[in-house]
Design an enzyme around this catalytic site. Structure first.
Site, PDB file in Angstrom:
ATOM      1  CG  ASP A   1      -2.296   0.610   0.925  1.00  6.64           C
ATOM      2  OD1 ASP A   1      -2.369   1.846   1.041  1.00  6.64           O
ATOM      3  OD2 ASP A   1      -3.276  -0.097   0.572  1.00  6.64           O
TER       4      ASP A   1
ATOM      5  CG  ASP B   1      -6.575   5.321  -2.249  1.00  8.31           C
ATOM      6  OD1 ASP B   1      -7.732   5.767  -2.220  1.00  8.31           O
ATOM      7  OD2 ASP B   1      -5.985   4.910  -1.233  1.00  8.31           O
TER       8      ASP B   1
ATOM      9  CG  ASN C   1      -6.890   8.736  -0.226  1.00 13.19           C
ATOM     10  OD1 ASN C   1      -7.912   8.215   0.196  1.00 13.19           O
ATOM     11  ND2 ASN C   1      -5.784   8.048  -0.462  1.00 13.19           N
TER      12      ASN C   1
ATOM     13  CG  ASP D   1     -10.251   3.906   4.096  1.00 10.63           C
ATOM     14  OD1 ASP D   1      -9.905   3.011   3.306  1.00 10.63           O
ATOM     15  OD2 ASP D   1      -9.863   5.085   3.995  1.00 10.63           O
TER      16      ASP D   1
HETATM   17  C1  GLA Z   1      -6.852   5.486   1.613  1.00 12.35           C
HETATM   18  C2  GLA Z   1      -7.281   4.065   1.336  1.00 12.35           C
HETATM   19  C3  GLA Z   1      -6.621   3.122   2.293  1.00 12.35           C
HETATM   20  C4  GLA Z   1      -5.124   3.268   2.193  1.00 12.35           C
HETATM   21  C5  GLA Z   1      -4.733   4.707   2.418  1.00 12.35           C
HETATM   22  C6  GLA Z   1      -3.270   4.920   2.132  1.00 12.35           C
HETATM   23  O1  GLA Z   1      -7.363   5.926   2.840  1.00 12.35           O
HETATM   24  O2  GLA Z   1      -8.660   3.938   1.369  1.00 12.35           O
HETATM   25  O3  GLA Z   1      -7.002   1.800   2.040  1.00 12.35           O
HETATM   26  O4  GLA Z   1      -4.714   2.834   0.927  1.00 12.35           O
HETATM   27  O5  GLA Z   1      -5.458   5.589   1.592  1.00 12.35           O
HETATM   28  O6  GLA Z   1      -2.889   6.218   2.312  1.00 12.35           O
END
Ligand code: GLA
Length: 727
Positions: free
Chosen positions: A365, A477, A479, A547
């Site tokens: 990740d 991802d 964010n 998450d």
């Molecule tokens: C997001 C994703 C998580 C993880 C974090 C890493 O929150 O949903 O699963 O990958 O980013 O920063």
């Protein structure tokens, strides 16, 4: 042919539903019917358009006709229909009147792809028929081409629309809804939509329909954690296994608006499409705008049947590519066990643990690139972190694969950190308004994927990494949300296009990526389920839907999302307790049962588990492997709704009914409460089913019509049964 033409009217047929529309004497397109099957007949005669006081009559119309009271098929702004329009265009003279009238139509075998946008598809012409109707506003020469596809094997109609400027002057398209449907008086009483937040996605919300407009929307640039681009209208008494339900699912990943208007005469106008707020598209003479597709599903047998139609259609005719029908790998993701703090030996140890448990992939990740040790830097600098991966990425991947599992890697392609080489080299590559300082979200900015040069460079960097090592899995991802939306790549008159162009850019990137790496399994993620929508499903094999990894929270999130999306595309991880998001301690059996019915993964360090729990986790992995084919094709029945009280239950039945998996979770135990009975669905009443664990057997009719009573003690206690046909 599932489309019957009837003197300027059309009946679209699916196995158990009809959708009908006709042209009025004035040339307006009138919605006739969407619901249970009706043999083609002149419904226009049965429902003449009658006027009421204050109803305006078109200059060339018959005396008693007014769009004000007509169930419309594609209502336009500023005509004689005062309800919410489906299309709004600012013409060159500043006016916005549009009076779209029928021009022509054509019938097409199969379904044609929608350019630049994901959509449902067919593999053979016989799977569907498409009706295209062309409408035109004569003074402005603005045309709308409405497209309807009726599937022969699914109770679904796919609708989309293209707006064309056939005039001589530029115009501004300010609103275009992909579907607008006027259901007749007293059909829909309530509506259901999925609402929530980060770590609390897809909560089911049901509300009565009141006079006026009720709506859900995203203005965040993505479909969002807060509202999913889906809703359903519910008829009288509609619930899980009974009643009329009309589903609307938008194949789009950006800003959307869904609105349901109950008009003065109790007609229900339901619409969904790109959110008009902040949107304006310049259409030069000769240019056209393609709006995304909406998938309409009618069910006469409640929400369950609607969901199963969406699941079947999306699994087989929205998801694409050679991986569509393959089993998803069981991944161990390092995020919750290491966060940003890891090095190559840590990852190798996790890979070994994953392998020992029977998992199939190590998903590395966030934090493997640039100098990223927290969330403050390096997005965009997609080169291995020198301290964490001193021997480079290839060595990491080879090391992981040597343990016997495949390798997956995290990217956030659309993002850039202010503290990055990328932004220092290209300070104007972000979505931002030149006159303002941009807001930060999670310390990051968004790259302007509407600009080809920006996404080409990111593509080049990511493709180079994928070519540099045998990486079989990518987690995409996203964010943060879009703010100060503007693009330096666009002239002032096109700034209203920036957010949609970003979405188109993401799709273009994904088209390219899936074409060049067809064997790459892609996990869709946007801080969990922030972009869990049919648009992303078209390019990805699974979605990290939240998450929140707590098993009890996941019950509502997963079963809510299952209203429209199949469990077989939802990533669900077995994680540590106390849970990292809510602090709850749940038993291993509950964490296992809740995750193993989706795409099971692991998000903890197995070395930290007691031997007993490690063995239990290995058993869940083994079970999941055995169940995967059933989970991938099975039909979901939601049995007990976690929002209703103390328990949740659901089951998945093989399409041939020979096998079923049943899950039950007691949320909070109740002392001395009534005995709880669980009745099953979808089995063959005449067959005998055996529990593969205990060998006990029961008849299908008894399981469905009588049901079981089982022990109900213990908070967060889970049970599961795997039933197979015995006779
Ligand atoms: C997001 C994703 C998580 C993880 C974090 C890493 O929150 O949903 O699963 O990958 O980013 O920063």
């Amino acid at each position: 042919m599932p489309i019957h033409a009837l003197n300027r009217a059309w009946f679209l047929e699916t196995p158990q539903s009809s959708y009908a529309l006709g042209v009025t004497a004035t040339g307006h397109l009138q919605h006739w019917h969407w619901g249970a099957k009706i043999a083609p007949t002149d419904l226009g005669q049965m429902r003449p358009v009658l006027i009421r006081s204050f109803s305006p009559i078109p200059a060339d119309g018959p005396e008693m006709f007014s769009p004000d009271t007509m169930p419309a098929e594609f209502p336009s702004a500023s005509g004689a229909d005062f309800r919410s329009p489906a299309v709004e265009v600012e013409l060159a003279d500043g006016t916005a009147c549009l009076d779209l009238r029928y021009q022509s139509h054509r019938l097409i075998a199969g379904k044609t792809p929608i350019e630049g946008l994901p959509s449902t598809y067919v593999e053979h012409e016989e799977e569907a028929s498409t009706l295209q109707i062309e409408l035109l506003d004569a003074p402005s020469q603005i045309a709308a081409i409405l497209s309807y596809t009726a599937f022969t094997g699914h109770d679904a109609i796919a609708r989309s629309v293209r707006i064309e400027n056939r005039g001589t002057k530029p115009v501004r398209l300010k609103r275009v809804f992909c579907a607008s449907i006027d259901l007749p008086e007293a059909s829909a009483e309530r509506w259901l939509h999925l609402a929530g937040s980060w770590a609390r996605e897809t909560g089911v919300n049901i509300a009565p329909l009141g006079p006026g407009c009720q709506s859900i929307a995203s203005r965040r640039g993505v479909s969002s954690h807060q509202h999913n681009p889906f809703f359903a209208l519910l008829g009288h008494g509609a619930k899980e296994e009974q009643g009329e339900v009309w589903g609307f699912s938008l194949v789009y990943s950006g800003n959307f608006l869904a609105t349901v208007e109950r008009d003065q005469f109790a007609l229900t106008r339901a619409q969904i499409g790109i959110n008009p707020e902040g949107f304006a598209w310049q259409l030069l003479p000769g240019a056209s705008f393609q709006a995304p597709e909406v998938v309409l599903v009618y069910s006469a047998a409640g929400l369950g049947a609607m969901s199963r139609t969406y699941h079947r259609l999306f699994r087989t005719r929205l998801l694409r590519g050679p991986l569509r029908d393959t089993l998803r790998p069981i991944a161990l993701n390092n995020w919750e066990s290491t966060y940003f703090t890891f090095d190559a030996p840590t990852i190798l140890a996790l890979a070994q643990q994953a392998r020992a448990l029977g998992a199939e992939l190590l998903m590395l990740d966030d934090g493997w690139f640039g100098k990223r040790d927290d969330d403050k830097s390096s997005l965009g600098d997609w080169t291995p972190h020198a301290r964490k991966l001193p021997d480079g990425l290839r060595a990491m991947v080879d090391g992981v694969r040597a343990t016997g599992v495949e390798f997956g890697l995290w990217f956030e392609p659309e993002m850039v950190s202010p503290d990055s080489e990328l932004l220092r080299a290209h300070p104007d590559w972000t979505i931002h308004s030149a006159a303002r300082r941009p807001s930060l979200g999670r310390n990051q900015l968004i790259l302007d994927f509407g600009r080809a040069e920006v996404r080409d460079e990111i593509y080049r960097r990511i493709a180079a990494i994928l070519h540099s090592a045998p990486i079989t899995y990518l987690k995409w991802d996203m964010n943060r949300h879009l703010t100060e939306v503007a693009s330096v790549g666009l002239p002032p008159e096109r700034q209203g296009e920036a957010a949609h162009r970003h979405v188109l850019g993401v799709y273009a990137f994904l088209e390219r990526l899936t074409a060049e790496f067809p064997q790459l399994c892609i996990e869709n993620c946007a801080g969990g389920g922030g972009r869990f929508d049919p648009g992303m499903l078209a390019y990805t094999q699974l979605t990290w839907i939240s998450d929140n990894t707590d098993a009890i929270s996941r019950l509502s999130i997963q079963l809510g999302a299952s209203l429209v999306y199949p469990l077989s595309v939802m990533g669900a991880h077995y994680s540590a307790v106390p849970n990292h998001q809510v602090g709850r301690v749940t038993p291993p059996a509950t964490r296992g049962a809740v995750a193993a019915g989706c795409v099971l993964g692991i998000m903890l360090d197995p070395a930290k588990l007691a031997t007993e729990e490690r063995a239990e986790l290995a058993r869940w992995i083994e079970r999941h492997k055995a169940w995967r084919p059933l989970l991938a094709s099975g039909e979901l029945h939601r049995l007990k709704d976690p929002r209703q009280g103390a328990e949740a239950a659901w089951m998945i039945v093989a399409p041939d009914q020979s096998e079923a998996l049943v899950f039950h979770v007691r949320i909070l135990a109740e002392p001395h409460g009534p005995f709880q009975r669980l009745r099953l669905y979808g089995l063959n009443p005449d067959w005998v089913y055996r529990d593969t664990a205990t060998g006990e057997s029961w008849r299908g009719d008894a399981l469905m019509r009588h049901g079981w009573i089982f022990p109900d003690t213990g908070d967060f206690a889970a049970h599961h049964w795997h039933l197979r046909r015995a006779d």
